[in-house]
Design a protein around this motif. Sequence first.
Motif, short mmCIF file in Angstrom:
data_model
loop_
_atom_site.label_atom_id
_atom_site.label_comp_id
_atom_site.label_asym_id
_atom_site.label_seq_id
_atom_site.Cartn_x
_atom_site.Cartn_y
_atom_site.Cartn_z
N LYS A 147 -108.11 37.75 -20.50
CA LYS A 147 -107.56 39.01 -21.02
C LYS A 147 -106.16 39.20 -20.22
N ALA A 148 -106.06 38.48 -18.62
CA ALA A 148 -104.91 38.52 -18.39
C ALA A 148 -103.62 37.50 -19.26
N VAL A 149 -104.10 37.14 -20.41
CA VAL A 149 -102.78 36.09 -20.95
C VAL A 149 -102.77 37.10 -22.50
N SER A 150 -101.64 36.51 -22.56
CA SER A 150 -100.83 37.76 -24.21
C SER A 150 -99.86 36.48 -24.64
N ILE A 151 -99.97 37.30 -26.11
CA ILE A 151 -99.44 36.48 -27.11
C ILE A 151 -98.24 36.17 -26.28
N ARG A 152 -97.74 37.26 -25.88
CA ARG A 152 -96.20 37.25 -25.18
C ARG A 152 -95.86 36.59 -24.53
N ASP A 205 -101.11 24.27 -24.91
CA ASP A 205 -100.77 23.39 -23.65
C ASP A 205 -100.77 25.48 -22.45
N ALA A 206 -99.99 25.64 -22.79
CA ALA A 206 -99.25 27.02 -22.09
C ALA A 206 -100.34 27.87 -22.06
N THR A 207 -101.16 27.51 -23.41
CA THR A 207 -102.61 28.91 -22.98
C THR A 207 -103.36 28.54 -21.99
N THR A 208 -103.57 27.49 -21.81
CA THR A 208 -104.60 26.52 -21.20
C THR A 208 -104.19 27.04 -19.83
N ILE A 229 -95.82 32.00 -32.93
CA ILE A 229 -97.33 31.89 -32.22
C ILE A 229 -98.16 31.92 -33.49
N TYR A 230 -97.99 33.15 -33.85
CA TYR A 230 -98.15 33.38 -35.60
C TYR A 230 -98.78 32.41 -36.93
N LEU A 231 -97.43 31.53 -36.99
CA LEU A 231 -97.22 30.57 -37.75
C LEU A 231 -98.55 29.86 -37.37
N HIS A 232 -99.15 29.75 -35.97
CA HIS A 232 -100.09 28.20 -36.24
C HIS A 232 -101.64 28.91 -35.62
N PHE A 233 -101.45 30.65 -35.44
CA PHE A 233 -102.70 31.10 -34.85
C PHE A 233 -102.68 32.20 -35.79
N ALA A 234 -103.71 33.37 -36.72
CA ALA A 234 -103.98 34.35 -37.15
C ALA A 234 -103.67 35.21 -35.61
N ASP A 235 -104.01 35.18 -34.50
CA ASP A 235 -104.51 36.07 -33.63
C ASP A 235 -104.76 35.81 -31.73
N LYS A 236 -105.39 36.64 -31.07
CA LYS A 236 -105.06 35.78 -29.95
C LYS A 236 -106.38 35.32 -30.02
N ASP A 237 -107.54 35.63 -30.18
CA ASP A 237 -109.03 35.53 -30.81
C ASP A 237 -109.06 33.78 -31.42
N ALA A 238 -107.61 33.06 -31.64
CA ALA A 238 -108.24 32.34 -32.61
C ALA A 238 -107.18 32.06 -31.45
N LEU A 239 -106.25 31.66 -31.23
CA LEU A 239 -105.25 31.16 -30.55
C LEU A 239 -106.67 30.48 -28.96
N LEU A 240 -107.42 31.56 -28.21
CA LEU A 240 -108.31 30.74 -27.38
C LEU A 240 -109.24 30.03 -27.88
N ASP A 241 -109.83 31.07 -28.40
CA ASP A 241 -110.78 29.49 -29.43
C ASP A 241 -110.64 28.69 -29.94
#
Length: 209
Positions: A20-25, A7-10, A38-50
């Motif tokens: 590109k304006a969305v970061s893990i931090r 939800d936060a990423t969306t 976050i890395y407990l749920h998603f491997a990296d930023k690409d996985a999160l955006l996917d």
Amino acid sequence: MREEILDATTDLLLETGHAKAVSIRAVAERVRITPPSIYLHFADKDALLDAVCARYFENLDEVMQSAARAAPSTIEGLRAQGLAYVRFAMENPELYRIATMGEGRPGSDVDMTLNSSAFVHMRSSIGALMAEGICPPGDSGAAALELWTVVHGVSALLISRPYLPFGDAEAFADRVMRSAWCGYVASALMGPDVPPQETLERLKVLVHE
């Protein structure tokens, strides 16, 4: 927690309009957790955006299926699916742009979700039309891909160039999709190797019979 992160990423994607304006931090700050969480749920930023985009397509599929169920026939159901696709894209332009016009990665969650949801149901509708004899038998997957190319092109253009003289956006989308589908059926009936001019001549004969 996973849903809160999505939800936060969306929200950040909608606010910034660019991946590109969305970061893990930034996502971590929005959820009020530490970045490593976050890395407990998603491997990296690409996985999160996917995952965000995959959830978008799941919602799109629900909207398309709801529209199809209310239609009085299979052909009207297919039409309703296409219009629902365009409408949903226009209501969520930033997510649509990121999900479908960003850099693709074969095997991503986005592609897997699309291939198991909206695309599959569109292909099933076309397969049903073939079984009903409304359109000639053939490869329903290829036909669905052609139709998806049309609805995506309409959606992308309405989103990226809204100032063009489309008139009513939904009426415009309906005309384009109807023309594409009728053209597909006519081409399939005549044969893929028949030149356009000959197809026109044959159609004229049919109209006047």
